[in-house]
Design a protein around this motif. Structure first.
Motif, PDB file in Angstrom:
ATOM      1  N   GLU A 102      -8.342   4.401  -1.286  1.00 56.01           N
ATOM      2  CA  GLU A 102      -8.739   3.899   0.036  1.00 56.01           C
ATOM      3  C   GLU A 102      -9.315   2.510  -0.142  1.00 56.01           C
ATOM      4  O   GLU A 102     -10.173   2.296  -0.977  1.00 56.01           O
ATOM      5  CB  GLU A 102      -9.779   4.809   0.678  1.00 56.01           C
ATOM      6  CG  GLU A 102      -9.283   6.206   0.990  1.00 56.01           C
ATOM      7  CD  GLU A 102      -8.249   6.238   2.094  1.00 56.01           C
ATOM      8  OE1 GLU A 102      -8.216   5.316   2.925  1.00 56.01           O
ATOM      9  OE2 GLU A 102      -7.468   7.189   2.104  1.00 56.01           O
ATOM     10  N   LYS A 160      -5.671   9.526  -3.927  1.00 56.70           N
ATOM     11  CA  LYS A 160      -5.339   8.485  -2.945  1.00 56.70           C
ATOM     12  C   LYS A 160      -6.383   7.386  -3.011  1.00 56.70           C
ATOM     13  O   LYS A 160      -7.570   7.633  -3.082  1.00 56.70           O
ATOM     14  CB  LYS A 160      -5.301   9.071  -1.537  1.00 56.70           C
ATOM     15  CG  LYS A 160      -4.924   8.059  -0.498  1.00 56.70           C
ATOM     16  CD  LYS A 160      -4.711   8.683   0.846  1.00 56.70           C
ATOM     17  CE  LYS A 160      -4.479   7.578   1.839  1.00 56.70           C
ATOM     18  NZ  LYS A 160      -3.301   7.617   2.550  1.00 56.70           N
ATOM     19  N   LYS A 171       2.112   9.885  -5.090  1.00 52.19           N
ATOM     20  CA  LYS A 171       1.090  10.044  -6.123  1.00 52.19           C
ATOM     21  C   LYS A 171       0.481  11.442  -6.113  1.00 52.19           C
ATOM     22  O   LYS A 171       0.074  11.927  -7.154  1.00 52.19           O
ATOM     23  CB  LYS A 171       0.015   8.980  -5.989  1.00 52.19           C
ATOM     24  CG  LYS A 171       0.507   7.634  -6.484  1.00 52.19           C
ATOM     25  CD  LYS A 171      -0.633   6.762  -6.841  1.00 52.19           C
ATOM     26  CE  LYS A 171      -0.098   5.533  -7.557  1.00 52.19           C
ATOM     27  NZ  LYS A 171      -1.160   4.656  -7.956  1.00 52.19           N
ATOM     28  N   GLU A 172       0.452  12.088  -4.953  1.00 51.13           N
ATOM     29  CA  GLU A 172      -0.080  13.453  -4.910  1.00 51.13           C
ATOM     30  C   GLU A 172       0.776  14.398  -5.751  1.00 51.13           C
ATOM     31  O   GLU A 172       0.306  15.408  -6.247  1.00 51.13           O
ATOM     32  CB  GLU A 172      -0.207  13.974  -3.468  1.00 51.13           C
ATOM     33  CG  GLU A 172       1.100  14.067  -2.717  1.00 51.13           C
ATOM     34  CD  GLU A 172       1.547  12.762  -2.047  1.00 51.13           C
ATOM     35  OE1 GLU A 172       2.569  12.809  -1.352  1.00 51.13           O
ATOM     36  OE2 GLU A 172       0.907  11.722  -2.217  1.00 51.13           O
ATOM     37  N   GLN A 183       0.730   4.357  -2.770  1.00 49.51           N
ATOM     38  CA  GLN A 183       0.314   5.710  -2.391  1.00 49.51           C
ATOM     39  C   GLN A 183       1.425   6.751  -2.429  1.00 49.51           C
ATOM     40  O   GLN A 183       1.178   7.914  -2.733  1.00 49.51           O
ATOM     41  CB  GLN A 183      -0.297   5.687  -0.980  1.00 49.51           C
ATOM     42  CG  GLN A 183      -1.500   4.797  -0.838  1.00 49.51           C
ATOM     43  CD  GLN A 183      -2.644   5.171  -1.755  1.00 49.51           C
ATOM     44  OE1 GLN A 183      -2.763   6.293  -2.203  1.00 49.51           O
ATOM     45  NE2 GLN A 183      -3.481   4.212  -2.063  1.00 49.51           N
ATOM     46  N   THR A 184       2.637   6.382  -2.098  1.00 53.61           N
ATOM     47  CA  THR A 184       3.720   7.341  -1.908  1.00 53.61           C
ATOM     48  C   THR A 184       4.000   8.146  -3.168  1.00 53.61           C
ATOM     49  O   THR A 184       4.273   7.588  -4.221  1.00 53.61           O
ATOM     50  CB  THR A 184       5.004   6.632  -1.450  1.00 53.61           C
ATOM     51  OG1 THR A 184       4.740   5.981  -0.214  1.00 53.61           O
ATOM     52  CG2 THR A 184       6.149   7.616  -1.271  1.00 53.61           C
ATOM     53  N   GLU A 187       0.826  -1.200   0.000  1.00 56.59           N
ATOM     54  CA  GLU A 187       0.000   0.000   0.000  1.00 56.59           C
ATOM     55  C   GLU A 187       0.866   1.259   0.000  1.00 56.59           C
ATOM     56  O   GLU A 187       0.581   2.216  -0.711  1.00 56.59           O
ATOM     57  CB  GLU A 187      -0.937   0.002   1.204  1.00 56.59           C
ATOM     58  CG  GLU A 187      -1.878   1.196   1.205  1.00 56.59           C
ATOM     59  CD  GLU A 187      -2.806   1.202   2.399  1.00 56.59           C
ATOM     60  OE1 GLU A 187      -3.978   1.547   2.200  1.00 56.59           O
ATOM     61  OE2 GLU A 187      -2.360   0.863   3.509  1.00 56.59           O
ATOM     62  N   SER A 188       1.950   1.247   0.764  1.00 53.92           N
ATOM     63  CA  SER A 188       2.818   2.426   0.798  1.00 53.92           C
ATOM     64  C   SER A 188       3.459   2.672  -0.564  1.00 53.92           C
ATOM     65  O   SER A 188       3.623   3.815  -0.978  1.00 53.92           O
ATOM     66  CB  SER A 188       3.882   2.309   1.885  1.00 53.92           C
ATOM     67  OG  SER A 188       4.907   1.413   1.519  1.00 53.92           O
TER      68      SER A 188
END
Length: 81
Positions: free
Chosen positions: A80, A78, A71-72, A68-69, A64-65
């Motif tokens: 969920e 994000k 991507k912003e 997500q890491t 998961e990290s």
């Protein structure tokens, strides 16, 4: 380190380098970094199923990290679960 937010940084730091730092990530296969139950986990009073689930959960958190890491910084939303 200023971008690190996860507890498990196994995949997070590579994604920080790749997505935020805009650098290529490579790997070097080595011996000796394997998971050792007696060293890496508190397993004294756990069943085999509980030990297995702890490994699955750790794998999920690491995966998961990596998803997500950073991507912003690329305009992703994000995810969920």
């Amino acid at each position: 380190m200023q971008h690190s937010k996860q507890i498990a940084t196994d995949a997070e730091w590579a994604m920080i380098i790749h997505r935020i730092g805009k650098m290529e990530v490579d790997y070097l296969a080595v011996e000796g970094l394997e998971y050792v139950e007696e060293t890496n986990a508190d397993t004294k009073h756990k069943s085999e199923t509980e030990k297995w689930f702890a490994r699955v959960k750790a794998s999920y958190l690491i995966s998961e990290s990596s998803i997500q890491t950073g991507k912003e910084n690329e305009g992703y939303l994000k995810i969920e679960i």
